[in-house]
Every structure is written in C-alpha cells, then in structure tokens.
Design an enzyme around this catalytic site. Structure first.
Site, short mmCIF file in Angstrom:
data_model
loop_
_atom_site.label_atom_id
_atom_site.label_comp_id
_atom_site.label_asym_id
_atom_site.label_seq_id
_atom_site.Cartn_x
_atom_site.Cartn_y
_atom_site.Cartn_z
CB SER A 171 -0.91 0.03 1.24
OG SER A 171 -1.68 1.23 1.25
CE LYS B 166 -3.42 -3.10 -0.88
NZ LYS B 166 -3.41 -1.64 -0.79
CG ASN C 139 -7.00 -1.89 0.00
OD1 ASN C 139 -5.98 -1.60 0.60
ND2 ASN C 139 -7.04 -2.02 -1.31
CD GLU D 269 -7.41 2.95 0.62
OE1 GLU D 269 -7.75 3.11 -0.57
OE2 GLU D 269 -6.35 2.36 0.95
#
Length: 362
Positions: free
Chosen positions: A4, A58, A62, A65
């Site tokens: 990222s 990961k 996200n 995010e």
C-alpha cells in the site's frame, strides 16, 4: 505480499505486508526493509504470517480505507450543506484538523483537493467531478469475509453500499425530481448553525467514527488469524501502517500501544484511552448525526459507527425478542438468563390459552 502506498509509496517507500513461509521472507528481509517507508520505530514492513496472511491484511487495510474515505466525505457534506462552508473554508478546516488528532494522509490530501482550481471551466475542480465512486473489489471482499466470520463491520459495509448507490447517478437524479414535485428538496432548508461549533462537532464525530472503522478491521483480522492460526500481531500491523500506506495516521501509534498493553484486547473501543475519548466525543457525534438527519443528508458511515458504538456498549439488547420470534415460527430454541440449558415452548398454543383465559375472566 500486500503493498500500500499509491504513486508516492512507489517512489518513496510503501507499507509492505509479506506472507508466505518465514524462510522465504528471510531471503528478502534485508531488501524489503530498505524498500519500505521508514518511520521513527523502523521500516514499515514485518513478516505477517503463513500462506495468504499478507494479502488478507492488505485487503482489510483497504476495507478500513473505504470506511475512512466515506467518513471524510460525510464530514465534507455536513460542513458544506449544513454549515454552508465554502471550499476555501473546508480546505482550511481540514488543514487545521491535520495538525491534531486527525493527522493522516487522507485528511492531508483532502485539504489539498479543495484548493485545486479547474483550468477548464474555472472554480474548484472538486465541484466538477462526477459523483460516482469507482472500486476494485477489496472493500467488497472485506465485507464478504466479515460476514463469513460473523464479524460486525457496519462502517465498512456502509461505505461499500454508498459506493454502490453513487453508481446509480441517473436513478438518483430521477428520484430527486420526483420527490421535488411532492415538495421534498434534496437538502432541507438549513437551520441557523454556529459554524465554529459545527466544525468542532464534526471533527469529534469524524474521529470517533474512525475509531469504530479501525476497531472493525482489527476484529476481522483477529478472527481470521484465529481461524487460520496465523498468530497475527495486531500491534505490529498498526505500526507498519504508520508510514507509506494510504491509511497512515498519527493515531495508529496509539492503536499499536493499545495492543501492546493488551494483545488480547477484545476491541479498540474498550481500551481505556480510546474508551475515554469515545465518551468525550459522543455528544458531539450525536449532534452531527441528528442534524444531518433533520436536514435530509445521509451520513451512513457516521450513523453506522454510532449504532455500532451504542450496540457494543450495551449489556442487554432486544435480541431476546428476535430469538423468541425464531423459536415461535421455527422452533429454533432459546437460552435463559436465569437458568442453564436450551429451551423451546409452543408459543402459539400458549398464546391462545392466555387469550382464552383472559376472555373467561373478562
């Protein structure tokens, strides 16, 4: 290996989340430690765990995010449509917020976005951008995994739903016209608000909601770690997200410390420091969500976060009624609060008896 950092991370160092075998990681450890973003307590890389652990972490990154971006967009919507702030004032607000507890990459770039002019039609470029949000799938996968593991992730799910709804541009425009014909405008006439108070309230609401989003992500990671025996170190994951990645934020250091204090922490919400902050901000949070609702502005992320907080802090929920309904129509049984064991009764039969008895005495 999960990576990222976007364009900036590619040039100046990303956050790296390698999985697979420990032996394989040992071969590349010296290289990835130099490639990764560097923060005060080391490079933003660590061996995550066996198999697909790195890519799963990961993916959840996200998902968090997604929630973070949705919450920021809602803060912008309230400041603009309720507070009447101009783009310049919103830019100044986010710049100021980035100097305190909300300091983060996403808040920083949000402040920048409101300052960029449109060289084609004048004004600020942000106002010319079509309100349809794209996605690559990681947010959807995060919500799917949360459902598979029975982990509540309403903030992340709300952000995903918001992206789905943003894609219905034509349908939304038609709906807006239909409801206008019945006298319902898109945004109700704003009541007079104290701008300074509103900005402060929205700051607190955004911060509290973000904690909920991160708490949901961390709970999902813990559940998957238990299922796969990955032994994920949640504090160390928070540390490697402090630099290079899209969700890097100053309060990740405090998340790391929370898990260092208690590696078995059930939720960030009950960490003493975060719990105190949530209580201090909840009144402002409620004011923002209530004001948005009264104005006709949807704040799905903030609302979902507040509902999550209120649900998590209650010792007893109305789930007893839901379980009674399940036992009534499907004989799904229930447990009692005062006696051990599993129970089932003939609800319809007993209800009829009660009615007959009541009529007799009437």
């Amino acid at each position: 290996m999960g990576v990222s950092g976007g364009e900036e991370g590619a040039r100046y160092g990303p956050s790296l989340m390698p999985g697979g075998t420990r032996e394989a990681y040992n071969y590349i450890e010296d290289i990835v430690k130099k490639v990764a973003a560097q923060v005060d307590d080391g490079p933003c890389v660590t061996y995550v765990g066996e198999g697909g652990a790195g890519n799963f972490v990961k993916m959840v990154h996200n998902g968090i995010e997604y929630g973070d971006m949705q919450l920021i967009s809602e803060a912008y919507d309230v400041l603009k449509c309720v507070g009447g702030l101009s783009n310049e004032e919103i830019a100044d607000t986010f710049t100021e917020w980035n100097k305190g507890e909300l300091e983060s990459f996403l808040v920083e770039i949000t402040a920048d976005i409101f300052t960029v002019k449109d060289d084609l039609a004048g004004g600020e470029l942000v106002d010319k951008i079509l309100d349809k949000t794209g996605m690559k799938g990681t947010g959807k996968w995060t919500v799917q995994q949360a459902a598979e593991l029975s982990i509540a992730a309403p903030t992340i799910a709300a952000s995903l739903d918001s992206r789905f709804l943003s894609g219905l541009k034509e349908e939304r425009e038609i709906a807006a016209q239909i409801f206008r014909e019945y006298g319902l405008t898109e945004v109700a006439s704003s009541t007079i608000v104290d701008k300074k108070q509103l900005v402060d309230d929205v700051r607190k609401a955004l911060y509290a909601s973000k904690i909920c989003s991160y708490a949901q992500g961390m709970n999902l990671l813990r559940a998957k770690s238990a299922e796969k025996s990955w032994n994920l170190n949640l504090g160390e994951l928070a540390r490697i997200w402090k630099g290079g990645c899209i969700i890097r934020a100053v309060f990740l250091d405090r998340i790391k410390k929370a898990y260092d204090r208690n590696p078995k922490l059930a939720s960030l919400l009950v960490d003493p420091e975060f719990a105190k902050e949530m209580v201090e901000r909840q009144a402002a949070w409620r004011r923002v969500v209530g004001l948005a609702m009264n104005t006709g502005i949807s704040t799905p992320g903030m609302s979902a976060s507040l509902a999550y907080f209120d649900t998590c802090r209650r010792g007893r929920l109305p789930a007893n009624l839901v379980q009674a309904q399940r036992d009534y129509f499907g004989a799904h049984t229930y447990e009692r609060v005062d006696l051990p064991g599993v129970y089932h009764i003939e609800w319809a039969k007993l209800a009829r008896q009660m009615k007959t008895t009541a009529k007799t005495y009437a």
